[in-house]
Design a protein around this motif. Structure first.
Motif, PDB file in Angstrom:
ATOM      1  N   SER A  93       0.787  -1.236   0.000  1.00  0.00           N
ATOM      2  CA  SER A  93       0.000   0.000   0.000  1.00  0.00           C
ATOM      3  C   SER A  93       0.821   1.290   0.000  1.00  0.00           C
ATOM      4  N   HIS A  94       2.077   1.232   0.442  1.00  0.00           N
ATOM      5  CA  HIS A  94       2.887   2.451   0.496  1.00  0.00           C
ATOM      6  C   HIS A  94       3.857   2.587  -0.676  1.00  0.00           C
ATOM      7  N   LEU A  95       3.802   1.652  -1.615  1.00  0.00           N
ATOM      8  CA  LEU A  95       4.718   1.691  -2.757  1.00  0.00           C
ATOM      9  C   LEU A  95       4.277   2.743  -3.771  1.00  0.00           C
ATOM     10  N   ARG A  96       5.217   3.600  -4.176  1.00  0.00           N
ATOM     11  CA  ARG A  96       4.985   4.534  -5.278  1.00  0.00           C
ATOM     12  C   ARG A  96       5.658   3.983  -6.528  1.00  0.00           C
ATOM     13  N   PHE A  97       5.007   4.138  -7.662  1.00  0.00           N
ATOM     14  CA  PHE A  97       5.593   3.731  -8.938  1.00  0.00           C
ATOM     15  C   PHE A  97       6.415   4.905  -9.456  1.00  0.00           C
ATOM     16  N   LEU A  98       7.735   4.729  -9.535  1.00  0.00           N
ATOM     17  CA  LEU A  98       8.630   5.830  -9.889  1.00  0.00           C
ATOM     18  C   LEU A  98       9.000   5.849 -11.371  1.00  0.00           C
ATOM     19  N   ALA A  99       9.307   4.679 -11.943  1.00  0.00           N
ATOM     20  CA  ALA A  99       9.811   4.653 -13.319  1.00  0.00           C
ATOM     21  C   ALA A  99       9.791   3.230 -13.863  1.00  0.00           C
ATOM     22  N   ARG A 100       9.978   3.147 -15.177  1.00  0.00           N
ATOM     23  CA  ARG A 100      10.067   1.863 -15.864  1.00  0.00           C
ATOM     24  C   ARG A 100      11.225   1.946 -16.862  1.00  0.00           C
TER      25      ARG A 100
END
Length: 219
Positions: A118-125
């Motif tokens: 729940s606390h994970l942010r998607f930063l990049a791929r």
């Protein structure tokens, strides 16, 4: 020669903001690795088939999940969830840190906790260019250690990552990192400067090569 197809992978930028600076956890890859030996990277690795089946303690934030689904053909929620599980599994396997609820009934080979996504942010791929011995389609997540209840002093080295250490995100001089690791760290720097809370739904860059040209698109 048959082209090497990229496989799903996940990496995590665990952040410690308990002091006057923001630090990120990195470790040195073993010299035994075929892919990027002897350099410092964030914990991470390929998505395992079993990651889809792992019971979780908390789902991905809907805004992060929505951003992850952009430009993913035949996207499924279970696949995206498995990528987040992979990031936390690798953090545990490579640095000894668990994010989630302890699971006393875990069988041998299973995670001893139910991951909390729940606390994970998607930063990049980032997709590894053609011509490499290994190719990965990697999703990079950020996670604040305090939000996850992690004690930064608990990080430990493993056979996968040696010399695990915390590095100031704005000062990593003397730490040898692959180009893509530096690029992702620069993305984090820009994001932190824009908003220190790292909002869940912010646009995320996609790094890839097309026709020999290096591209950065926004998702």
């Amino acid at each position: 020669m048959t082209p090497v197809r990229p496989v799903d992978a996940a990496s995590i930028l665990l952040l410690d903001r308990s002091g006057g600076t923001i630090r990120v956890l990195v470790g040195k890859r073993s010299s035994r690795h075929v892919f990027m030996p002897d350099v410092y990277v964030f914990p991470g690795g390929r998505r395992d088939a079993g990651d889809r089946l792992v019971s979780i303690a908390g789902p991905l934030n809907p805004l992060a999940l929505e951003r992850m689904a952009v430009r993913v053909p035949r996207c499924s929620g279970s696949r995206l969830r498995a990528l987040a599980v992979a990031a936390l599994r690798e953090l545990y396997e490579e640095a000894g840190l668990s994010v989630g609820v302890p699971c006393a009934e875990a069988q041998e080979g299973e995670l001893p906790f139910r991951p909390d996504l729940s606390h994970l942010r998607f930063l990049a791929r980032a997709i590894t260019p053609t011509g490499m011995v290994r190719r990965f389609d990697t999703r990079f997540f950020t996670l604040f250690a305090d939000e996850a209840g992690i004690d930064p002093s608990g990080a430990s080295a493993s056979h996968e990552l040696e010399d695990v250490r915390w590095v100031d995100i704005f000062d990593h001089e003397g730490i040898e990192m692959p180009d893509i690791t530096v690029l992702i760290l620069e993305e984090l720097q820009k994001s932190i400067q824009e908003d220190k809370s790292l909002p869940f739904g912010r646009p995320a860059p996609l790094y890839r090569n097309k026709g020999g040209h290096f591209l950065r698109d926004l998702l």
